[in-house]
Design an enzyme around this catalytic site. Structure first.
Site, PDB file in Angstrom:
ATOM      1  N   ASP A 166       6.323  -7.068   0.476  1.00 43.15           N
ATOM      2  CA  ASP A 166       7.553  -6.851  -0.296  1.00 43.15           C
ATOM      3  C   ASP A 166       8.704  -7.663   0.312  1.00 43.15           C
ATOM      4  O   ASP A 166       9.740  -7.846  -0.325  1.00 43.15           O
ATOM      5  CB  ASP A 166       7.951  -5.361  -0.272  1.00 43.15           C
ATOM      6  CG  ASP A 166       7.693  -4.674  -1.611  1.00 43.15           C
ATOM      7  OD1 ASP A 166       7.585  -5.393  -2.632  1.00 43.15           O
ATOM      8  OD2 ASP A 166       7.610  -3.434  -1.634  1.00 43.15           O
ATOM      9  N   LYS A 173       1.442  -3.247 -10.765  1.00 46.26           N
ATOM     10  CA  LYS A 173       1.092  -4.064  -9.601  1.00 46.26           C
ATOM     11  C   LYS A 173      -0.425  -4.043  -9.371  1.00 46.26           C
ATOM     12  O   LYS A 173      -1.046  -5.072  -9.104  1.00 46.26           O
ATOM     13  CB  LYS A 173       1.841  -3.560  -8.356  1.00 46.26           C
ATOM     14  CG  LYS A 173       3.333  -3.891  -8.415  1.00 46.26           C
ATOM     15  CD  LYS A 173       4.151  -3.156  -7.363  1.00 46.26           C
ATOM     16  CE  LYS A 173       5.636  -3.430  -7.583  1.00 46.26           C
ATOM     17  NZ  LYS A 173       6.519  -2.680  -6.681  1.00 46.26           N
ATOM     18  N   GLN A 213       6.103   2.019  -2.258  1.00 47.48           N
ATOM     19  CA  GLN A 213       6.993   1.967  -3.415  1.00 47.48           C
ATOM     20  C   GLN A 213       8.263   2.782  -3.160  1.00 47.48           C
ATOM     21  O   GLN A 213       8.192   3.947  -2.770  1.00 47.48           O
ATOM     22  CB  GLN A 213       6.245   2.492  -4.661  1.00 47.48           C
ATOM     23  CG  GLN A 213       7.036   2.403  -5.947  1.00 47.48           C
ATOM     24  CD  GLN A 213       7.299   0.961  -6.414  1.00 47.48           C
ATOM     25  OE1 GLN A 213       6.437   0.092  -6.313  1.00 47.48           O
ATOM     26  NE2 GLN A 213       8.496   0.713  -6.910  1.00 47.48           N
TER      27      GLN A 213
END
Ligand code: NDP
Length: 295
Positions: A125, A58, A102
């Site tokens: 997200d 990412k 995460q």
């Protein structure tokens, strides 16, 4: 005469390259207008090998697209309060457009609490209930990265889905459930008749065999076999698993939820693992961050 397979690949790597090229152009424009590039932060708690790989990918994707990125690494012994305090700081950082924490988190931290603490305007997200609610109502917001990436993948290859029967295997909050909603929306890709299946589904194969589009998000390596797939189906494989293979340099190989070699010849389209949904998830994250930066 031997049968010739005619399946086409839903190549997420190649689609991502094209889409990220456009993202980079727009990021440059944002940078000119606002005197700073779109900025994404990623928080990694602990040292899970797979999570580390995803976060690194990412961060690298941000750099390639001309974004600023910040990686915040915390030890596995970080407390829930410490993580919540960090989320609060990131929510209030005016130099930051979006951030992700995460998953999975160490077991002593409540993931739901952390997700709820993220400011929905920075939730790139797309996991916050406000963004999920907006998705359900068709209002603007951040779509969950993996399902949105799958929609972008289908769109990139001009796959028309209207009127098709889509079977989603899995009902998680981050993949299966939002995927089923996006595929049933009045849009293209979308406009499908959707069936959601899960571990309590009876005779799963009888249902998957009816799928014009099959989207397995199960978390079981090579679970979907050729006998579970209709001839000519479109298969989008969300699963990703490391299978130990000491003879390889990295010590493992990656497989999906689909037994690719035997399923692919039956398909009209199929996404590979690696190089299918994975890169598209990251592309979605960049799209969401760009959107956040544009305000
Ligand atoms: P979860 O474990 O949260 O959900 C798995 C779902 O599959 C559950 O709904 C479960 O049912 C269902 N399931 C499990 N076993 C069966 C079975 N035998 N038959 C039918 N359904 C079953 O996983 P996620 O949704 O988070 O992820 C799914 C996969 O996708 C994983 O391999 C993950 O690594 C991968 N992934 C990949 C991403 C990418 O970018 N490529 C991003 C996110 C995930 P029940 O609800 O009844 O337990």
């Amino acid at each position: 005469m031997a049968e010739v397979s005619t399946y086409r690949l839903l190549d997420g790597k190649s689609a991502s390259k094209a889409i990220r090229g456009r993202i980079a152009q727009e990021a440059a424009e944002v940078k000119t207008e606002r005197a700073r590039a779109p900025h994404l932060a990623a928080v990694l708690v602990g040292s899970d090998g797979a999570s580390r790989t995803y976060v690194d990918a990412k961060v690298k994707a941000c750099e390639t697209a001309g974004f600023r990125s910040t990686l915040i690494e915390l030890g596995a012994d970080t407390t829930e309060d410490e993580l919540l305090a960090l989320v609060h700081r990131l929510n209030n950082d005016p130099e930051l457009d979006g951030f992700i924490v995460q998953l999975p988190l160490p077991v002593h931290i409540d993931e739901e609490k952390v997700t709820l603490a993220i400011d929905p305007r920075k939730d790139v997200d797309g996991f916050h209930p406000e963004n999920l609610g907006r998705m359900v109502l068709g209002l603007p917001g951040f779509l969950p990265a993996t399902p949105a990436g799958i929609v972008e993948l289908l769109r990139h290859y001009g796959v028309r889905t209207s009127g098709m029967h889509c079977v989603v295997v899995g009902r998680s909050n981050i993949v299966g459930t939002p995927m089923s909603i996006l595929m049933s929306r009045n849009s293209e890709p979308g406009n499908c008749t959707v069936t959601v299946t899960h571990s309590r589904t009876r005779d799963l194969a009888a249902i998957t065999r009816q799928a014009d589009i099959l989207i397995p998000a199960i978390g079981r390596p090579e679970f979907i076999t050729a006998d579970m797939v209709k001839e000519g189906a479109i298969v989008v494989d969300v699963g990703i698993h490391r299978i130990e293979e000491p003879s390889r340099k990295r010590g493992f190989r990656l497989v999906g939820d689909v037994k690719f070699d035997e399923v692919a010849p039956k398909c009209s389209w199929i996404s590979p693992v690696p190089g299918g949904v994975g890169p598209m998830t990251i592309t979605s994250l960049l799209l969401n961050t760009l959107k956040a930066a544009k305000g």
